[in-house]
Design a protein around this motif. Structure first.
Motif, PDB file in Angstrom:
ATOM      1  N   ARG A 199       0.835  -1.208   0.000  1.00 59.72           N
ATOM      2  CA  ARG A 199       0.000   0.000   0.000  1.00 59.72           C
ATOM      3  C   ARG A 199       0.873   1.263   0.000  1.00 59.72           C
ATOM      4  O   ARG A 199       0.632   2.202  -0.748  1.00 59.72           O
ATOM      5  CB  ARG A 199      -0.928  -0.008   1.232  1.00 59.72           C
ATOM      6  N   LEU A 200       1.913   1.264   0.821  1.00 54.52           N
ATOM      7  CA  LEU A 200       2.783   2.451   0.918  1.00 54.52           C
ATOM      8  C   LEU A 200       3.579   2.681  -0.370  1.00 54.52           C
ATOM      9  O   LEU A 200       3.780   3.823  -0.783  1.00 54.52           O
ATOM     10  CB  LEU A 200       3.723   2.320   2.112  1.00 54.52           C
ATOM     11  N   HIS A 201       3.999   1.591  -1.011  1.00 50.74           N
ATOM     12  CA  HIS A 201       4.703   1.731  -2.290  1.00 50.74           C
ATOM     13  C   HIS A 201       3.771   2.331  -3.345  1.00 50.74           C
ATOM     14  O   HIS A 201       4.158   3.226  -4.092  1.00 50.74           O
ATOM     15  CB  HIS A 201       5.215   0.380  -2.776  1.00 50.74           C
ATOM     16  N   GLU A 202       2.547   1.816  -3.392  1.00 53.75           N
ATOM     17  CA  GLU A 202       1.586   2.304  -4.395  1.00 53.75           C
ATOM     18  C   GLU A 202       1.295   3.791  -4.169  1.00 53.75           C
ATOM     19  O   GLU A 202       1.260   4.590  -5.094  1.00 53.75           O
ATOM     20  CB  GLU A 202       0.280   1.496  -4.322  1.00 53.75           C
ATOM     21  N   GLN A 203       1.119   4.131  -2.897  1.00 54.21           N
ATOM     22  CA  GLN A 203       0.834   5.522  -2.518  1.00 54.21           C
ATOM     23  C   GLN A 203       1.978   6.445  -2.946  1.00 54.21           C
ATOM     24  O   GLN A 203       1.751   7.499  -3.536  1.00 54.21           O
ATOM     25  CB  GLN A 203       0.702   5.557  -0.997  1.00 54.21           C
ATOM     26  N   SER A 204       3.195   6.026  -2.683  1.00 56.81           N
ATOM     27  CA  SER A 204       4.360   6.853  -3.005  1.00 56.81           C
ATOM     28  C   SER A 204       4.500   7.016  -4.518  1.00 56.81           C
ATOM     29  O   SER A 204       4.748   8.118  -5.015  1.00 56.81           O
ATOM     30  CB  SER A 204       5.629   6.224  -2.412  1.00 56.81           C
ATOM     31  N   LEU A 205       4.297   5.921  -5.252  1.00 56.01           N
ATOM     32  CA  LEU A 205       4.407   5.985  -6.714  1.00 56.01           C
ATOM     33  C   LEU A 205       3.342   6.921  -7.289  1.00 56.01           C
ATOM     34  O   LEU A 205       3.621   7.735  -8.176  1.00 56.01           O
ATOM     35  CB  LEU A 205       4.264   4.574  -7.307  1.00 56.01           C
ATOM     36  N   THR A 206       2.139   6.826  -6.763  1.00 57.68           N
ATOM     37  CA  THR A 206       1.050   7.694  -7.215  1.00 57.68           C
ATOM     38  C   THR A 206       1.412   9.161  -6.995  1.00 57.68           C
ATOM     39  O   THR A 206       1.212  10.010  -7.867  1.00 57.68           O
ATOM     40  CB  THR A 206      -0.262   7.363  -6.453  1.00 57.68           C
ATOM     41  N   GLU A 207       1.972   9.458  -5.835  1.00 59.39           N
ATOM     42  CA  GLU A 207       2.364  10.845  -5.518  1.00 59.39           C
ATOM     43  C   GLU A 207       3.432  11.364  -6.485  1.00 59.39           C
ATOM     44  O   GLU A 207       3.338  12.475  -6.998  1.00 59.39           O
ATOM     45  CB  GLU A 207       2.934  10.918  -4.096  1.00 59.39           C
ATOM     46  N   VAL A 208       4.435  10.524  -6.721  1.00 56.61           N
ATOM     47  CA  VAL A 208       5.546  10.940  -7.589  1.00 56.61           C
ATOM     48  C   VAL A 208       5.067  11.126  -9.023  1.00 56.61           C
ATOM     49  O   VAL A 208       5.444  12.090  -9.708  1.00 56.61           O
ATOM     50  CB  VAL A 208       6.703   9.900  -7.510  1.00 56.61           C
ATOM     51  N   MET A 209       4.202  10.219  -9.468  1.00 58.95           N
ATOM     52  CA  MET A 209       3.671  10.325 -10.839  1.00 58.95           C
ATOM     53  C   MET A 209       2.799  11.571 -10.978  1.00 58.95           C
ATOM     54  O   MET A 209       2.851  12.261 -12.000  1.00 58.95           O
ATOM     55  CB  MET A 209       2.856   9.068 -11.202  1.00 58.95           C
ATOM     56  N   ALA A 210       2.024  11.872  -9.964  1.00 57.35           N
ATOM     57  CA  ALA A 210       1.148  13.059 -10.010  1.00 57.35           C
ATOM     58  C   ALA A 210       1.993  14.326 -10.072  1.00 57.35           C
ATOM     59  O   ALA A 210       1.685  15.267 -10.809  1.00 57.35           O
ATOM     60  CB  ALA A 210       0.230  13.082  -8.796  1.00 57.35           C
ATOM     61  N   ARG A 211       3.073  14.348  -9.321  1.00 57.17           N
ATOM     62  CA  ARG A 211       3.955  15.521  -9.351  1.00 57.17           C
ATOM     63  C   ARG A 211       4.605  15.673 -10.726  1.00 57.17           C
ATOM     64  O   ARG A 211       4.648  16.777 -11.292  1.00 57.17           O
ATOM     65  CB  ARG A 211       5.043  15.397  -8.283  1.00 57.17           C
ATOM     66  N   ALA A 212       5.088  14.555 -11.269  1.00 60.17           N
ATOM     67  CA  ALA A 212       5.724  14.607 -12.593  1.00 60.17           C
ATOM     68  C   ALA A 212       4.714  15.046 -13.653  1.00 60.17           C
ATOM     69  O   ALA A 212       5.033  15.853 -14.529  1.00 60.17           O
ATOM     70  CB  ALA A 212       6.309  13.237 -12.939  1.00 60.17           C
ATOM     71  N   ARG A 213       3.486  14.534 -13.541  1.00 63.36           N
ATOM     72  CA  ARG A 213       2.457  14.899 -14.528  1.00 63.36           C
ATOM     73  C   ARG A 213       2.165  16.400 -14.468  1.00 63.36           C
ATOM     74  O   ARG A 213       1.982  17.056 -15.496  1.00 63.36           O
ATOM     75  CB  ARG A 213       1.146  14.104 -14.257  1.00 63.36           C
ATOM     76  N   ALA A 214       2.144  16.933 -13.255  1.00 59.48           N
ATOM     77  CA  ALA A 214       1.861  18.371 -13.090  1.00 59.48           C
ATOM     78  C   ALA A 214       2.989  19.217 -13.677  1.00 59.48           C
ATOM     79  O   ALA A 214       2.758  20.331 -14.155  1.00 59.48           O
ATOM     80  CB  ALA A 214       1.675  18.685 -11.606  1.00 59.48           C
ATOM     81  N   GLN A 215       4.202  18.679 -13.646  1.00 61.16           N
ATOM     82  CA  GLN A 215       5.350  19.433 -14.166  1.00 61.16           C
ATOM     83  C   GLN A 215       5.484  19.309 -15.683  1.00 61.16           C
ATOM     84  O   GLN A 215       6.107  20.138 -16.322  1.00 61.16           O
ATOM     85  CB  GLN A 215       6.652  18.909 -13.541  1.00 61.16           C
ATOM     86  N   PHE A 216       4.913  18.246 -16.243  1.00 61.20           N
ATOM     87  CA  PHE A 216       5.125  17.940 -17.657  1.00 61.20           C
ATOM     88  C   PHE A 216       4.132  18.718 -18.530  1.00 61.20           C
ATOM     89  O   PHE A 216       2.934  18.705 -18.276  1.00 61.20           O
ATOM     90  CB  PHE A 216       4.949  16.430 -17.872  1.00 61.20           C
ATOM     91  N   HIS A 217       4.668  19.358 -19.584  1.00 59.90           N
ATOM     92  CA  HIS A 217       3.817  20.201 -20.412  1.00 59.90           C
ATOM     93  C   HIS A 217       3.354  19.509 -21.690  1.00 59.90           C
ATOM     94  O   HIS A 217       3.218  20.141 -22.708  1.00 59.90           O
ATOM     95  CB  HIS A 217       4.558  21.501 -20.775  1.00 59.90           C
ATOM     96  N   GLY A 218       3.147  18.238 -21.686  1.00 59.98           N
ATOM     97  CA  GLY A 218       2.694  17.543 -22.887  1.00 59.98           C
ATOM     98  C   GLY A 218       1.355  16.864 -22.651  1.00 59.98           C
ATOM     99  O   GLY A 218       0.733  17.026 -21.596  1.00 59.98           O
TER     100      GLY A 218
END
Ligand SMILES: C[S@@+](CC[C@H](N)C(=O)[O-])C[C@H]1O[C@@H](n2cnc3c(N)ncnc32)[C@H](O)[C@@H]1O
Length: 238
Positions: A11-30
């Motif tokens: 659960r904690l791994h999934e949560q962390s991955l989701t957070e990191v992906m959401a941050r990267a998505r917010a930074q990505f302009h494509g």
């Protein structure tokens, strides 16, 4: 590993991955499609190319490298966690020092391995009070309280108050602090102590002085392991 600990870590791994992906998505302009392609490319890259790849797409995260806080867990991956666990089972440390514990994912791998051995302690360190509260809850849920000593506060202050020697150290704070922190923990190491440091490839510029320092010092034997985000594996030779 108990089924409770396995489920908690998943659960904690999934949560962390989701957070990191959401941050990267917010930074990505494509577009979303371009982002998916980018994520696939990242997964397939040799670890030593990952930092530069993220940088070239504007995805280097300041909070990885600055002393500013972040609410993100930034947990180690399952692969890294298993590596840490195996290192403990092989080396059988009595005392482990974890520098940067966040919500306790790496702490749980260390503590679970100590439970398997039946002895030892991991001194966990974390500045963020919210993360400390989560770490305590996770350690308690996994039933490994007896193997964890959490020191809440600034890691430099915590380290200054520590005595004795540590058989294993895991460095996972912000990468630009590695060298200063390492200089502070040198007095806590003995011949045979192992120091592992994460993010050697993903924070290549920030860790440069740390790497130079280790390579130029005959007291240490060091190599960068080419998996995940690059793991510096250092043994105190003398
Ligand atoms: C990459 S995360 C650690 C992840 C953790 N090892 C895990 O696997 O879950 C880095 C952590 O270091 C903490 N940190 C950064 N600077 C610190 C400092 N000066 N003192 C204590 N903790 C610090 C941050 O709050 C953050 O939670």
């Amino acid at each position: 590993m108990t089924s409770t600990t396995t489920a908690l870590l998943q659960r904690l791994h999934e949560q962390s991955l989701t957070e990191v992906m959401a941050r990267a998505r917010a930074q990505f302009h494509g577009s979303s499609e371009e982002f998916t392609t980018l994520a696939d490319e990242y997964d397939m890259l040799a670890p030593r190319l990952r930092g530069r790849f993220l940088e070239s797409h504007g995805l280097t995260s300041e909070d990885f490298e600055s002393s500013q806080g972040t609410a993100l867990s930034l947990a180690v991956t399952p692969e890294m966690g298993e590596f840490l666990r195996n290192m403990v089972l092989a080396h059988r440390p009595a005392r482990i020092l974890e520098l940067g514990s966040s919500c306790g994912v790496s702490t749980l791998y260390f503590a679970d391995a100590l439970r398997t051995i039946g002895s030892g302690i991991v001194v966990a360190t974390e500045l963020d009070p919210g993360k400390c509260a989560q770490l305590r809850a996770h350690v308690s849920a996994a039933g490994v309280d007896a193997y964890v000593d959490l020191r809440e506060g600034d890691v430099f202050q915590t380290v200054a108050e520590l005595g004795g020697t540590f058989d294993m150290v895991f460095m996972d704070v912000w990468a630009d602090a590695y060298l200063d922190l390492f200089r502070d923990i040198e007095r806590l190491l003995r011949p045979g102590s192992i120091v592992l440091a994460d993010n050697m490839y993903t924070a290549e510029d920030a860790v440069w002085y740390y790497k130079q320092y280790l390579e130029g010092n005959p007291r240490f034997s060091t190599t960068t392991l080419g998996f995940e985000s690059g793991v510096e594996f250092t043994v105190v030779a003398a």
